[in-house]
Motif scaffolding. Sequence first.
Motif, mmCIF file in Angstrom:
data_model
loop_
_atom_site.group_PDB
_atom_site.id
_atom_site.type_symbol
_atom_site.label_atom_id
_atom_site.label_comp_id
_atom_site.label_asym_id
_atom_site.label_seq_id
_atom_site.Cartn_x
_atom_site.Cartn_y
_atom_site.Cartn_z
ATOM 1 N N GLU A 62 40.678 64.039 63.993
ATOM 2 C CA GLU A 62 42.082 63.965 64.346
ATOM 3 C C GLU A 62 42.740 62.854 63.538
ATOM 4 O O GLU A 62 42.097 61.881 63.142
ATOM 5 C CB GLU A 62 42.236 63.682 65.842
ATOM 6 C CG GLU A 62 41.498 64.649 66.747
ATOM 7 C CD GLU A 62 41.944 66.089 66.573
ATOM 8 O OE1 GLU A 62 43.154 66.306 66.327
ATOM 9 O OE2 GLU A 62 41.084 66.996 66.684
ATOM 10 N N ASN A 64 44.700 60.412 64.300
ATOM 11 C CA ASN A 64 44.639 59.041 64.839
ATOM 12 C C ASN A 64 43.220 58.488 64.901
ATOM 13 O O ASN A 64 42.999 57.391 65.412
ATOM 14 C CB ASN A 64 45.297 58.979 66.218
ATOM 15 C CG ASN A 64 44.597 59.857 67.248
ATOM 16 O OD1 ASN A 64 43.587 60.482 66.972
ATOM 17 N ND2 ASN A 64 45.151 59.903 68.446
ATOM 18 N N GLU A 65 42.239 59.224 64.340
ATOM 19 C CA GLU A 65 40.863 58.739 64.270
ATOM 20 C C GLU A 65 40.503 58.240 62.866
ATOM 21 O O GLU A 65 39.387 57.801 62.640
ATOM 22 C CB GLU A 65 39.894 59.863 64.664
ATOM 23 C CG GLU A 65 40.042 60.314 66.122
ATOM 24 C CD GLU A 65 39.167 61.510 66.458
ATOM 25 O OE1 GLU A 65 38.609 61.544 67.577
ATOM 26 O OE2 GLU A 65 39.046 62.419 65.607
ATOM 27 N N ASP A 195 30.103 59.828 65.549
ATOM 28 C CA ASP A 195 31.086 58.989 66.236
ATOM 29 C C ASP A 195 31.891 58.117 65.279
ATOM 30 O O ASP A 195 33.063 57.839 65.518
ATOM 31 C CB ASP A 195 30.387 58.097 67.263
ATOM 32 C CG ASP A 195 29.693 58.911 68.338
ATOM 33 O OD1 ASP A 195 30.342 59.784 68.934
ATOM 34 O OD2 ASP A 195 28.495 58.670 68.580
ATOM 35 N N TYR A 214 36.274 56.799 59.904
ATOM 36 C CA TYR A 214 36.551 57.664 61.051
ATOM 37 C C TYR A 214 35.955 56.998 62.283
ATOM 38 O O TYR A 214 34.785 56.609 62.285
ATOM 39 C CB TYR A 214 35.941 59.045 60.839
ATOM 40 C CG TYR A 214 35.649 59.797 62.120
ATOM 41 C CD1 TYR A 214 36.671 60.369 62.868
ATOM 42 C CD2 TYR A 214 34.342 59.914 62.596
ATOM 43 C CE1 TYR A 214 36.405 61.052 64.056
ATOM 44 C CE2 TYR A 214 34.058 60.597 63.772
ATOM 45 C CZ TYR A 214 35.091 61.155 64.495
ATOM 46 O OH TYR A 214 34.824 61.822 65.672
ATOM 47 N N ARG A 216 35.758 57.889 66.322
ATOM 48 C CA ARG A 216 36.070 58.870 67.358
ATOM 49 C C ARG A 216 36.916 58.233 68.463
ATOM 50 O O ARG A 216 36.672 57.093 68.875
ATOM 51 C CB ARG A 216 34.778 59.444 67.950
ATOM 52 C CG ARG A 216 35.012 60.553 68.987
ATOM 53 C CD ARG A 216 33.706 61.216 69.390
ATOM 54 N NE ARG A 216 32.729 60.272 69.918
ATOM 55 C CZ ARG A 216 32.734 59.804 71.172
ATOM 56 N NH1 ARG A 216 33.702 60.164 72.013
ATOM 57 N NH2 ARG A 216 31.795 58.969 71.570
ATOM 58 N N LYS A 217 37.886 58.972 68.914
ATOM 59 C CA LYS A 217 38.789 58.491 69.954
ATOM 60 C C LYS A 217 38.003 58.034 71.176
ATOM 61 O O LYS A 217 37.090 58.705 71.640
ATOM 62 C CB LYS A 217 39.761 59.600 70.359
ATOM 63 C CG LYS A 217 40.816 59.171 71.359
ATOM 64 C CD LYS A 217 41.769 60.319 71.682
ATOM 65 C CE LYS A 217 42.814 59.893 72.697
ATOM 66 N NZ LYS A 217 43.743 61.010 73.041
ATOM 67 N N GLY A 218 38.339 56.848 71.676
ATOM 68 C CA GLY A 218 37.690 56.296 72.854
ATOM 69 C C GLY A 218 36.648 55.244 72.541
ATOM 70 O O GLY A 218 36.192 54.534 73.455
ATOM 71 N N LYS A 220 35.388 51.753 71.347
ATOM 72 C CA LYS A 220 35.927 50.398 71.269
ATOM 73 C C LYS A 220 35.329 49.674 70.074
ATOM 74 O O LYS A 220 34.119 49.655 69.884
ATOM 75 C CB LYS A 220 35.593 49.639 72.563
ATOM 76 C CG LYS A 220 36.142 48.227 72.640
ATOM 77 C CD LYS A 220 35.705 47.564 73.940
ATOM 78 C CE LYS A 220 36.177 46.119 74.018
ATOM 79 N NZ LYS A 220 35.691 45.439 75.240
ATOM 80 N N ARG A 232 47.544 50.924 62.975
ATOM 81 C CA ARG A 232 47.640 50.936 64.435
ATOM 82 C C ARG A 232 46.958 49.714 65.040
ATOM 83 O O ARG A 232 46.289 49.781 66.084
ATOM 84 C CB ARG A 232 47.058 52.239 64.996
ATOM 85 C CG ARG A 232 47.809 53.475 64.492
ATOM 86 C CD ARG A 232 47.348 54.765 65.110
ATOM 87 N NE ARG A 232 45.945 55.046 64.949
ATOM 88 C CZ ARG A 232 45.365 55.414 63.792
ATOM 89 N NH1 ARG A 232 46.092 55.497 62.681
ATOM 90 N NH2 ARG A 232 44.086 55.675 63.741
ATOM 91 N N LYS A 234 44.480 47.952 63.873
ATOM 92 C CA LYS A 234 43.032 47.814 63.705
ATOM 93 C C LYS A 234 42.613 47.231 62.356
ATOM 94 O O LYS A 234 41.487 46.757 62.204
ATOM 95 C CB LYS A 234 42.332 49.184 63.866
ATOM 96 C CG LYS A 234 42.474 49.808 65.245
ATOM 97 C CD LYS A 234 42.074 48.875 66.367
ATOM 98 C CE LYS A 234 40.620 48.459 66.309
ATOM 99 N NZ LYS A 234 40.268 47.505 67.400
#
Length: 394
Positions: A62, A64-65, A195, A214, A216-218, A220, A232, A234
Motif C-alpha cells: 500500500e 502508506n507502507e 513485514d 516497505y 507493513r501497516k501496524g 512499530k 509522514r 518517519k
Amino acid sequence: MQKVVYMDYAATTYTKKEVLDEMIPYFSEHYGNPSSVYSISRDTRKVIDASRDKVAKAINAERNEIFFTGGGTEADNFAIKGFAFANFNKGNHIITSKIEHHAVLHSCAYLEKHGFEVTYLDVDQEGFINLEQLKSAIKDSTILVSIMFANNEIGTIQPIKEIGQICREKNVVFHTDAVQAVGHIPVDVKEMNIDMLSLAAHKFYGPKGVGALYIRKGIKIDNLIHGGAQERGKRAGTENIAGIVGLSKALEMAVNEMDKSSRRLIMLRDKLITGLMEIPHTKLNGPVSENRLPGNVNVCFRFIEGEGILLSLDDMNVCASSGSACTSGALDPSHVLLAIGLNHERAHGSLRLSIGDGNTEEEVDYLLSVVPKIINRLRNMSPLWHDFIKKGEI
C-alpha cells in the motif's frame, strides 16, 4: 575488444535514458520543496505521491507502507535498528544469516553492543538457510528475523515465502534485504508474508543514493534520522525528488520488462557458466540454476588470487568483481564463500560476473575467450599450482 565490457551489475547499474529523462525536470524546473505550501511545492508533493504508488504497486504493498530512503544500506539500518529499539520491551533476540550484506551484519553487530542477542544461521553449500534451524532458533524473546531475499555474491534466492510463513506463525516480524531481488525477480510482500523490505534504485537501472523501505501497516519502528516531518514523520530530510522519480520510473520499467529480461539473462548466464566450468579445477558457487538470480555467475579457480584475475580482466577492458577484498593491505576472503564451506585458499580465487541489460552474447563469447588464458597464465605464476603438479595430482 576495445570497448569496456561491464559485468558487475550486482555492484551497480547504469541509469537508463528513459529514467534520466524523467528525472531531469525535477532538478531545475520543478524544484519546489514538497513541505512548502505554494503551488510549485504542491506539484512536487504530488509527484512523490505518484512515485510512492508505483513502488507500492511493484511489490503489492500500500502507498502508506512505502518510505523513501537514501539507499539500500539506509533502508536495512532503518528496518533493523528502528524495529529493534522500538520493540525492546517485547524482546531482545534477532535472527539473521551468516551470508547477509554488511548493512545487515554490521547493524546486528551494533545492536549486540546495546543489549541485543543475535543468532547467525548457517547456510548449506549452495547458500540456503535451513528452515528447521530457523524454527528451532526462534524463542520467546525473538522479535525480528532478517534474511536476505537473494545473495549479492552467489545469487542464492532464499525460500522467502516459507520463511515469512514461519515468522507469521511464531508472531515474529520478518525483514528481507531485497536489494538484489527487486526489479529482477517477482516480489509480492503480501503473498510472501514479508513485514519489511529494503530496496535500492541503482540495482535496477535507477539513480544512486535513493532507496525505499516497505513497512507493513501496524509495525512499530523508531526513526533512524531525526529533524523534520518528512515521510509522514518517519524519515527527516528534504526529499530527493529527482531520485524518487527515477527510482519509481526504473522500477516500473524493470517490472514491465522482467520476464523478457530474465529469459535473456538466464541464457547468457548459463552459457557463461558452462564455458567457465570447462576450465580445470573450477567450482561454481551457489545454486546450479534453479533459485539463482538470472544474471549471477560466481566461480572459484584454484591456486590463484581473485585480485590477479580482476587486474588481468581490467587490462582486457572487462569490469568484474571478486569474492575477496583487499583492505589496508590485508587480503580477507569473502564471508559468504567461507559460510558455504570454502577454505581460505579456494575463496581467494573467486570471480563474480553479474550480467545485465547492457550485455550481449558477443561479450560473453569474449569473456570465454580471455578468461581461460588469464587463469592459465596466473597458475603458471603460482607456487600453489606448481606444488600441485609436483605431487602428481593434476
